[in-house]
Each structure stands twice: as C-alpha cells, then as structure tokens.
Scaffold this active site. Sequence first.
Site, PDB file in Angstrom:
ATOM      1  NE  ARG A  37      20.728  34.263  62.521  1.00 11.77           N
ATOM      2  CZ  ARG A  37      21.567  33.571  63.110  1.00 11.77           C
ATOM      3  NH1 ARG A  37      22.761  33.127  62.716  1.00 11.77           N
ATOM      4  NH2 ARG A  37      20.770  32.661  64.146  1.00 11.77           N
ATOM      5  CE  LYS A  58      23.916  23.051  66.082  1.00 14.35           C
ATOM      6  NZ  LYS A  58      24.006  24.299  66.364  1.00 14.35           N
ATOM      7  N   GLY A  96      18.044  28.830  62.033  1.00 20.39           N
ATOM      8  CA  GLY A  96      18.478  28.768  60.745  1.00 20.39           C
ATOM      9  C   GLY A  96      17.812  27.866  59.792  1.00 20.39           C
ATOM     10  N   GLY A 125      19.831  29.310  68.759  1.00 23.00           N
ATOM     11  CA  GLY A 125      20.142  28.670  70.364  1.00 23.00           C
ATOM     12  C   GLY A 125      19.336  29.552  71.198  1.00 23.00           C
TER      13      GLY A 125
HETATM   14  C1  3PG Z   1      23.900  31.369  66.052  1.00 21.96           C
HETATM   15  O1  3PG Z   1      23.737  31.444  64.621  1.00 21.96           O
HETATM   16  O2  3PG Z   1      23.231  30.671  66.675  1.00 21.96           O
HETATM   17  C2  3PG Z   1      24.156  32.713  66.625  1.00 21.96           C
HETATM   18  O3  3PG Z   1      24.733  33.452  65.536  1.00 21.96           O
HETATM   19  C3  3PG Z   1      25.155  32.473  67.655  1.00 21.96           C
HETATM   20  O4  3PG Z   1      26.288  31.912  67.266  1.00 21.96           O
HETATM   21  P1  3PG Z   1      26.947  30.693  68.131  1.00 21.96           P
HETATM   22  O5  3PG Z   1      26.072  29.657  68.563  1.00 21.96           O
HETATM   23  O6  3PG Z   1      28.264  30.562  67.445  1.00 21.96           O
HETATM   24  O7  3PG Z   1      27.453  31.598  69.433  1.00 21.96           O
HETATM   25 MG    MG Z   2      24.365  28.982  67.545  1.00 22.87          MG
END
Ligand code: 3PG
Ligand code: MG
Length: 410
Positions: free
Chosen positions: A37, A200, A357, A380
Amino acid sequence: MQNINTLADFDFIGKKVLVRVDLNVPVLHGKIVDTARIERIIPTIEYLVEQKAKVILISHFGRPKGKHDPSLSLAPIVDALNDFLPKKNPVKFSVDCQGISASTAVDQLKDGQIILLENLRFYPGEKANDIDFTKELASLGDIYINDTFSCSHRSHASITGLPNMLPSGIGLLFQEELENIEASLTSPDKPFAAIVGGSKVSTKLTLLENLVEKTDLLVIGGGMANTFLKAQGVSVGKSLCENDLVDTAKVIMAKALKHKCKIILPRDAIVAEKLENPEHCEVVDIHEVPEDKMILDLGPLTVSSIIEELQNCKTIVWNGPLGAFEFRPFNVATESVARAVSGLTRKNVLISIAGGGDVVAALKHSGLRESFTYLSTAGGAFLEWLEGKVSPGIKSLQDNYTDKEKLKAS
Ligand code: 3PG
Ligand code: MG
C-alpha cells in the site's frame, strides 16, 4: 474515467493538496509485514512533487474508535514512506490531523514538500462524516485527491465529505484500480470463477450470495468453508464455524444450484489441535475431522480438484486465503492454487484479479505477485465492488465532477 477528475485535470503548482491515502498497512510485532500500500501510492506523490504541489498525506490506521491511541499512530510509517522516496525530500510528520499544530505544519511546507498528518480516526468526526471535522480538514488544502480505492466503501469525512468542499479528483493508484477492475470484471470472459477464503465468515456470506449469480465456479476455502460444511451435515471438530449462519449457507447453496454455479468445498483438510502445533497436523477426509482438531488448510485432493477446474476458466477473481497461510505448513493450499493461477495467467489463458491484504501478502510471500493480471490494494472495497455496489467514495467524486477547463481556471 467517466465523470471523475484525474490528476491531469489540475494545475498543482504551489497548491496545498490533501491526498487521502490508505496507510492501513499490516503490522506484526511492530514491523510492517507488507509495504504494497505504501509502494503503490508513490507514483501519485512523485507526480505531485514534480508539479510543485505541497503534498499533505492523510490516512487512517487501524480502528482507534475516535480516540487518540499511541499504538495506532502513523508516525512509524514515515520511515517506511521515506524508503520509497528520494532521500533529499524526506516526509515530515504532524502529530495532529487538525487544529493549530496541523495548520502550522502545513503552512510551513514549501512547494514540492510532503507531510503526513496523524491518524484521522483519532477523531470521531472522521467515521461520523461530521461536517465540522470535514471543514477542519478542508481548511488545510486547496485541492483534494483521493488515492485510495481501498477505502472508497467508507462514508467517512476524508472520503465522501471532502469532495463536497474542495475541487477533487483521484490519484494514479485509484485510477489504475478502477481501470483494471472495471476492464476485467464488468463483463468477464466466461467461465468466470471466484475464489473466496478467509475467516471473516459473516461479512463474506452476503458477497457469496451475489457471486453465485455471476460466476460459473465458486471455490470456498478458509474458515468460512466450515459453515458451509456444517450446512451439509459435516462435523468440523473444533474449527471456526458460525453456527448462526448455517441456514444462510444453505440458502446460498440452493441459489448456486439455481444459477448453475458450481461450488467447490473442501473434500479433505489439514487438521491440527492448534495453530501453534503444526508438527502434529494430519490430512483427513472431510468426513473424518476429529472432534478435538481444527481445519487449518485444504487437503491435497481438494487442491488438485480446484486446480483442475480452474484450467477451463477464463477469468478468476480471488479474495481471501484458503488456509491459515501465515503459519507453515498451512500455506500450502493458498500457494499451490496461486501458482496454478499464475501459470495460467502467464500462458495468457486466464485473466486473474486478486484483492485483499491477505491474498496479496500470500502472493508476495510465494513470489507470485508479478504474474497475476492485477492485484488490488483493496479488501472490503474490492468485495463491495464485486457485489455491484457503487462505492460512496466514487459517488461523491462523481457528484463533484468539474469540467477540466473550469478546474484549470480556478
Ligand atoms: C482496509 O484495510 O480494508 C482499509 O484500509 C479500510 O479499513 P477499514 O476496514 O478499517 O475501514
Ligand atoms: Mg477493511
């Protein structure tokens, strides 16, 4: 890009540019595990530096719940950013993202300099998309650039609020993400397969429900497969399993049947008593998972059948690892399938898009990152995009689209 301003639309010289980036990098025992990132926002930063803008990086890190939490400070990220930028222009840091200290630090910037502001989520106004908090942020800049497709699914001040207050557009990474994901997935070449894993379960069951309508093949791995196995009457021992979602899993399987989407679930598995005790792991048929053990990876039979099925596919989208890949030997299924996908991509028989990730880290770990068609930095947001949802971040940028000529004149 339709109705979204891009970097080429602006004159940046001498302008204070608020750049929303995603520095929410994975950290383990204080060390950044994957710098993807960070690396991927460098082109936007370098472009703005070259254009003699004052570059103000804003980001969240973790989920600090609107309070100052030193363990979630962005300060340690400055060094990591500097690793990828020329030494002569080191990134500065502001201990606050708003108020007098932020505005003073920003005012001291010279053209072409870069500053990172402290974690936006130390203030509740960020998540609440509070108008006063957004105004505070907006007062620091002249132009807003969003370079985080990965956060575009959040209706937060720095994502959806700022475009209403400043001339706004997307950075190079955001543009690349949209172009690649859109090009490959809007009307994918068929057969179209999705590989979904990770633990998840509850967040991804809704996604799965949508995917069975769109894909021809759906591979379910990771912790979430256990809920589906349970729905088929399979005993999963001590494995992670969301019992309250067993009925939802049944609905998804019925829907898949109706839409002619073939679901692949584990036929065999690697089980162990615990993650930390890998020497006692064994391969078992999925109907023979011992009561005192948990499933930590797909077994070899399942891996072979997935690879066989993938040979016929033209497009693959992947989110979530198939096993507890961070812990050897439970990385085998994820890496074997990744190797197969990467081989097919290199032969040009397949378009492969991966996001999230975990998968990106797994691919990096196995040296396969380069051989996928495209890797998204988004988790997400990538999933929501797949579900066909218009992300609030993109919508806000589109709503505030400004004709190029007007932008240059402003
Ligand atoms: C992620 O890692 O999915 C993004 O940085 C968003 O983070 P969050 O899911 O805590 O909003
Ligand atoms: Mg996230």
